[in-house]
Design a protein around this motif. Structure first.
Motif, PDB file in Angstrom:
ATOM      1  N   VAL B  32       3.070   0.492  -1.305  1.00  0.00           N
ATOM      2  CA  VAL B  32       3.284  -0.450  -0.497  1.00  0.00           C
ATOM      3  C   VAL B  32       4.714  -0.568   0.070  1.00  0.00           C
ATOM      4  O   VAL B  32       5.180  -1.648   0.775  1.00  0.00           O
ATOM      5  CB  VAL B  32       3.646  -2.066  -2.044  1.00  0.00           C
ATOM      6  CG1 VAL B  32       2.753  -3.194  -2.370  1.00  0.00           C
ATOM      7  CG2 VAL B  32       4.483  -0.503  -3.411  1.00  0.00           C
ATOM      8  N   SER B  52       1.321 -11.855   5.636  1.00  0.00           N
ATOM      9  CA  SER B  52       0.697 -11.016   3.776  1.00  0.00           C
ATOM     10  C   SER B  52       0.314  -9.980   3.578  1.00  0.00           C
ATOM     11  O   SER B  52      -0.095  -9.345   4.163  1.00  0.00           O
ATOM     12  CB  SER B  52      -0.396 -12.750   3.696  1.00  0.00           C
ATOM     13  OG  SER B  52      -1.059 -12.836   2.462  1.00  0.00           O
ATOM     14  N   GLY B  53       0.753  -9.845   2.912  1.00  0.00           N
ATOM     15  CA  GLY B  53       1.084  -8.851   2.137  1.00  0.00           C
ATOM     16  C   GLY B  53       0.797  -7.211   2.773  1.00  0.00           C
ATOM     17  O   GLY B  53       1.215  -6.473   2.111  1.00  0.00           O
ATOM     18  N   GLY B  55       4.228  -6.938   1.999  1.00  0.00           N
ATOM     19  CA  GLY B  55       5.412  -6.260   1.086  1.00  0.00           C
ATOM     20  C   GLY B  55       7.204  -7.224   0.848  1.00  0.00           C
ATOM     21  O   GLY B  55       7.721  -5.933   0.935  1.00  0.00           O
ATOM     22  N   LYS B  56       6.991  -7.993   1.828  1.00  0.00           N
ATOM     23  CA  LYS B  56       7.887  -8.481   1.518  1.00  0.00           C
ATOM     24  C   LYS B  56       8.350  -9.306   0.122  1.00  0.00           C
ATOM     25  O   LYS B  56       9.098  -8.927   0.112  1.00  0.00           O
ATOM     26  CB  LYS B  56       7.899 -10.062   2.332  1.00  0.00           C
ATOM     27  CG  LYS B  56       7.604 -10.084   3.698  1.00  0.00           C
ATOM     28  CD  LYS B  56       7.017 -10.970   4.894  1.00  0.00           C
ATOM     29  CE  LYS B  56       5.724 -12.031   3.797  1.00  0.00           C
ATOM     30  NZ  LYS B  56       4.798 -11.719   3.689  1.00  0.00           N
ATOM     31  N   SER B  57       7.441  -9.677  -0.877  1.00  0.00           N
ATOM     32  CA  SER B  57       8.204 -10.320  -1.929  1.00  0.00           C
ATOM     33  C   SER B  57       8.274  -8.935  -2.195  1.00  0.00           C
ATOM     34  O   SER B  57       9.438  -8.475  -3.055  1.00  0.00           O
ATOM     35  CB  SER B  57       6.705 -10.659  -2.469  1.00  0.00           C
ATOM     36  OG  SER B  57       6.500 -11.562  -1.899  1.00  0.00           O
ATOM     37  N   THR B  58       7.675  -7.962  -2.838  1.00  0.00           N
ATOM     38  CA  THR B  58       8.050  -6.463  -3.603  1.00  0.00           C
ATOM     39  C   THR B  58       9.320  -6.597  -3.374  1.00  0.00           C
ATOM     40  O   THR B  58      10.275  -5.696  -4.149  1.00  0.00           O
ATOM     41  CB  THR B  58       6.483  -5.991  -2.888  1.00  0.00           C
ATOM     42  OG1 THR B  58       5.373  -5.473  -3.269  1.00  0.00           O
ATOM     43  CG2 THR B  58       6.984  -4.639  -4.272  1.00  0.00           C
TER      44      THR B  58
HETATM   45  N1  ATP Z   1       1.117  -5.952  -8.996  1.00  0.00           N
HETATM   46  C1  ATP Z   1       1.229  -5.412  -8.351  1.00  0.00           C
HETATM   47  N2  ATP Z   1       0.117  -4.728  -8.292  1.00  0.00           N
HETATM   48  C2  ATP Z   1      -0.665  -4.116  -7.403  1.00  0.00           C
HETATM   49  N3  ATP Z   1      -0.757  -4.062  -6.369  1.00  0.00           N
HETATM   50  C3  ATP Z   1      -0.140  -5.435  -5.299  1.00  0.00           C
HETATM   51  C4  ATP Z   1       0.392  -6.241  -7.019  1.00  0.00           C
HETATM   52  N4  ATP Z   1       1.624  -7.017  -6.190  1.00  0.00           N
HETATM   53  C5  ATP Z   1       1.537  -6.584  -4.969  1.00  0.00           C
HETATM   54  N5  ATP Z   1       0.391  -6.148  -4.696  1.00  0.00           N
HETATM   55  C6  ATP Z   1       0.116  -5.567  -3.269  1.00  0.00           C
HETATM   56  O1  ATP Z   1       1.189  -5.755  -2.778  1.00  0.00           O
HETATM   57  C7  ATP Z   1       1.149  -5.286  -0.845  1.00  0.00           C
HETATM   58  C8  ATP Z   1       2.533  -6.169  -0.649  1.00  0.00           C
HETATM   59  O2  ATP Z   1       2.285  -7.780  -1.729  1.00  0.00           O
HETATM   60  P1  ATP Z   1       3.246  -8.293  -1.244  1.00  0.00           P
HETATM   61  O3  ATP Z   1       3.572  -9.617  -2.751  1.00  0.00           O
HETATM   62  O4  ATP Z   1       5.193  -7.645  -1.696  1.00  0.00           O
HETATM   63  O5  ATP Z   1       3.405  -9.267  -0.295  1.00  0.00           O
HETATM   64  P2  ATP Z   1       3.744 -10.312   0.615  1.00  0.00           P
HETATM   65  O6  ATP Z   1       4.414  -9.766   1.936  1.00  0.00           O
HETATM   66  O7  ATP Z   1       5.032 -11.268   0.190  1.00  0.00           O
HETATM   67  O8  ATP Z   1       2.875 -11.526   1.155  1.00  0.00           O
HETATM   68  P3  ATP Z   1       2.856 -12.950   1.432  1.00  0.00           P
HETATM   69  O9  ATP Z   1       3.565 -13.504   2.411  1.00  0.00           O
HETATM   70  O10 ATP Z   1       1.158 -13.165   1.208  1.00  0.00           O
HETATM   71  O11 ATP Z   1       3.292 -13.242  -0.166  1.00  0.00           O
HETATM   72  C9  ATP Z   1      -0.323  -5.999  -1.107  1.00  0.00           C
HETATM   73  O12 ATP Z   1      -1.022  -5.910  -0.380  1.00  0.00           O
HETATM   74  C10 ATP Z   1      -0.874  -6.794  -2.500  1.00  0.00           C
HETATM   75  O13 ATP Z   1      -1.802  -6.837  -2.790  1.00  0.00           O
END
Ligand code: ATP
Ligand code: MG
Lengths: 411, 258
Positions: B32, B52-53, B55-58
């Motif tokens: 990620v 979306s997806g 990895g910003k939240s992560t």
């Molecule tokens: N607990 C988890 N287990 C497996 N994969 C995950 C988990 N959490 C997130 N992911 C995957 O990691 C990737 C990044 O997720 P994240 O939530 O960081 O995205 P984001 O940039 O915040 O997206 P959004 O704008 O939709 O919130 C996504 O592809 C998501 O499917």
């Protein structure tokens, strides 16, 4: 923009509040709207009505209107087609106290009074000091109840012999001051021993049910947390424990507790029969409780954990302050359901020769002086009514708590 | 909201508060976050955006250890994030977080939501915690809701409570994960206004958001992420007017299109 013939409507937005419309205009409308709003519903209502008319009046007649209320066995024999309440009034002491020594029954009276007082205190909404009352009822009362029921005689003897032994050998025992302190209330009360084999009747029902209730909730919470633990060993052990106790019938648990368990004890070690039954019932109920609580834990949104962790709450505080209160609130119906089940299951101790309310009523029915057709029915009806009142009270109490804990609508 | 960048009147010190070095994270086999390098100075307001997806939240959840990274180094205010629970607790006390879905505690009143952590984590006396909480509730302009339960408030009010709740721990850094995306349009402004004020007071903020107006007004740096990587990083005017990479251009054209 082109000029329009149509000029918009502007509402000043100052309409006065009106009272909400009445939903019903009286009993007739209510009946029409709720019981006869359609062919199927009407048929159903009529069938139900017919059934009630067919069953309720004869039952009430048997139980109340043509029942024998006064007199003795002879009066009942003369009118055998209705309930024989003199049977209950003649025996009520035994139904309540079992074979507990007559001269010592005041001890049970005091405990029942404290119990009733505590329950009423906790049930009344605006009572002060509820927290302390709850702690008293959950922690101090059980200990008090045990010594009041069992007596302090043997505890006193034990303390005295230990103290004497230490004095004779001149050995220093750090716990001796504590023993001396404990000795004071035991000696002051000086209650003679009433063996648990003499306990019985509704008292015994309460002893088993309340011990089970008080023990099964915390045990169930711990087991539920254990089963969801990230530590695999703890999770595995909790799961095995839960599935073991859930997988066997309570009757088998009780048999094992009475017949098999003593085989594993070293010779000469005595383990009270009633205590074994209570432990069996408590462990059995805690397995069910664990699954109920786990259901509640599963319903808690991940965000609640994240919100707590982001604030720096450590695991135990997060569980205690945030997760558990919400999880338990969700599963109040399930918890009370388990309590009610446990309360009724106490009647099964009958098969290991403990005489709870049902057991004692059943034994009394066999009395040749009361060999009248209506007596067994009356006895069982009495037991049913007592149990129903207790269980329904629990149901009402749970509903009140649910209403009180309701905090606004869900997202 | 002002459309022109006024971030110049907000001070950024040269003291580093967050230092992320060669950080990598996997979910199972899914990579990620890839080689993340990021330093944040005290007083910075950073907006993170991306599809979306991506990895910003992560990424921001790694900063307060809601997610565990497997490689590289994350250092927050001089404390390195390891498995050491003490470090994690210390960091969480200094880093506040606001979530998309508020994550308020529904069984506690607004005031209790705000006093819980100060009382139980910081061991603050209840009285004092309540005074502090009321100050922050006033700052987010909902002191009159203190005795209500979260379920009785509007989304915008709930999010402001969530912000106040975080502030009650006097954090040095605030993380925001799409704080306005669960809100109706008319409530977005009330939340953004609170965040703008916070920025003006010099709070270090990392904010995942798609509110480009907010980014232009408040941020001193915008980070664009895609597929687990930081693709582009620039000060807002440059970022919006003169994006460098094709992916950034595509992303900007998409979000500005509607
Ligand atoms: N607990 C988890 N287990 C497996 N994969 C995950 C988990 N959490 C997130 N992911 C995957 O990691 C990737 C990044 O997720 P994240 O939530 O960081 O995205 P984001 O940039 O915040 O997206 P959004 O704008 O939709 O919130 C996504 O592809 C998501 O499917
Ligand atoms: Mg996200």
């Amino acid at each position: 923009m082109a000029i329009n013939e149509y000029s918009g409507v502007v509402n000043a937005g100052d309409l006065p509040d009106k009272p909400a419309p009445m939903r019903t205009e009286g009993i007739v409308a209510w009946i029409r709207d709720n019981l006869f709003n359609g062919v199927f519903n009407s048929v159903l209502s009529l069938v139900a009505l017919a059934f009630l008319l067919y069953t309720i009046p004869p039952a009430l007649n048997w139980l109340v209107f043509s029942a024998n209320w006064t007199g003795g066995a002879d009066a009942c024999r003369a009118n055998p087609d209705a309930a024989c309440w003199p049977f209950v009034t003649a025996r009520w002491e035994q139904f309540l106290y079992g074979f507990y020594e007559k001269s010592e029954r005041w001890r049970i009276d005091i405990l029942l009074a404290i119990l009733a007082f505590g329950i009423v205190w906790l049930a009344i909404e605006k009572m002060p000091l509820k927290k302390y009352m709850a702690i008293f009822m959950l922690v101090i009362f059980p200990v008090l109840a045990f010594y009041m029921m069992f007596g302090t005689e043997s505890a006193l003897k034990g303390i005295d012999s230990t103290l004497a032994a230490h004095a004779a050998s001149g050995e220093f025992a750090p716990l001796d001051p504590l023993r001396k302190l404990l000795r004071i209330p035991f000696a002051a009360a000086d209650l003679k021993t009433v063996e648990t084999s003499q306990w019985g009747g509704f008292t015994l029902t309460l002893v088993i049910a309340l011990s089970g209730i008080v023990a099964s909730l915390p045990l169930g919470v711990l087991l539920a947390l254990g089963r969801r633990s990230k530590m695999k060993i703890i999770s595995l052990l909790s799961t095995i424990f839960i599935e073991f106790w859930r997988g066997i019938p309570l009757v088998a648990v009780l048999f094992m507790a009475t017949i098999m368990f003593p085989l594993f004890l070293p010779k000469g070690v005595h383990f009270d029969q009633l205590l074994r039954a209570v432990i069996g019932v408590a462990l059995f109920a805690s397995a069910y409780m664990a699954e109920v609580v786990r259901g509640g834990l599963q319903a808690i949104d991940k965000g609640q954990y994240e919100g707590s962790m982001a604030l720096g709450l450590p695991y135990t505080k997060m569980m205690r302050l945030i997760i558990m209160p919400q999880a338990l609130k969700i599963v109040i119906p399930g918890i009370v359901n388990t309590f009610i089940g446990l309360f009724k299951d106490t009647t099964l101790v009958l098969i290991i020769a403990l005489f709870d309310l049902l057991g004692i009523v059943q034994a009394s029915i066999a009395d040749p002086n009361w060999s009248i057709k209506s007596v067994p029915y009356t006895g069982y009806a009495f037991v049913a009514i007592v149990f129903w009142i207790c269980c329904y009270a629990m149901a009402i109490y749970s509903r009140r708590i649910e209403e009180k804990l309701h905090t606004g609508h869900k997202r | 909201m002002q459309s022109q960048n006024n971030s110049s009147n907000m001070q950024v010190s040269d003291e580093v508060v967050i230092n992320i070095k060669d950080m990598n994270k996997w979910y199972g086999n899914f990579h990620v976050l890839k080689d993340i390098n990021l330093t944040v100075n005290r007083g910075e307001r950073i907006v993170v955006c991306g599809p979306s997806g991506s990895g910003k939240s992560t990424l921001i959840r790694c900063i307060n250890r809601l997610e565990v990274h497997q490689q590289g180094l994350i250092d927050v205010d001089g404390i390195e994030l390891t498995n050491d629970v003490k470090n994690i607790d210390a960091i969480r006390r200094e880093v506040g977080m606001v979530f998309q879905h508020f994550n308020l505690f529904p069984h506690l009143t607004v005031l209790e939501n705000c006093t819980l952590a100060p009382i139980w984590v910081k061991k603050m006396p209840k009285k004092e915690a309540e005074e502090v909480a009321m100050q922050y509730l006033e700052r987010v302009r909902i002191p009159e809701q203190a005795s209500k339960f979260p379920g009785q408030l509007s989304g915008g009010q709930q999010q402001r409570v969530a912000i106040a709740r975080s502030l009650c721990m006097s954090p040095k850094i605030m993380l925001f994960d799409e704080p306005t995306s669960a809100l109706d349009p008319e409530m977005i402004k009330e939340v953004l206004d609170v965040m703008i004020e916070l920025a003006k007071e010099g709070m270090t903020m990392i904010c995942v958001t798609h509110e480009m107006g907010f980014a232009k007004t408040v941020a001193n740096r915008v980070i664009f992420m895609d597929e687990g990587q930081i693709i582009e990083e620039n000060e807002p005017n440059e970022f919006f007017d003169n994006p460098q990479s094709d992916r950034t251009k595509l992303f900007l054209s998409q979000i500005l299109a509607h």
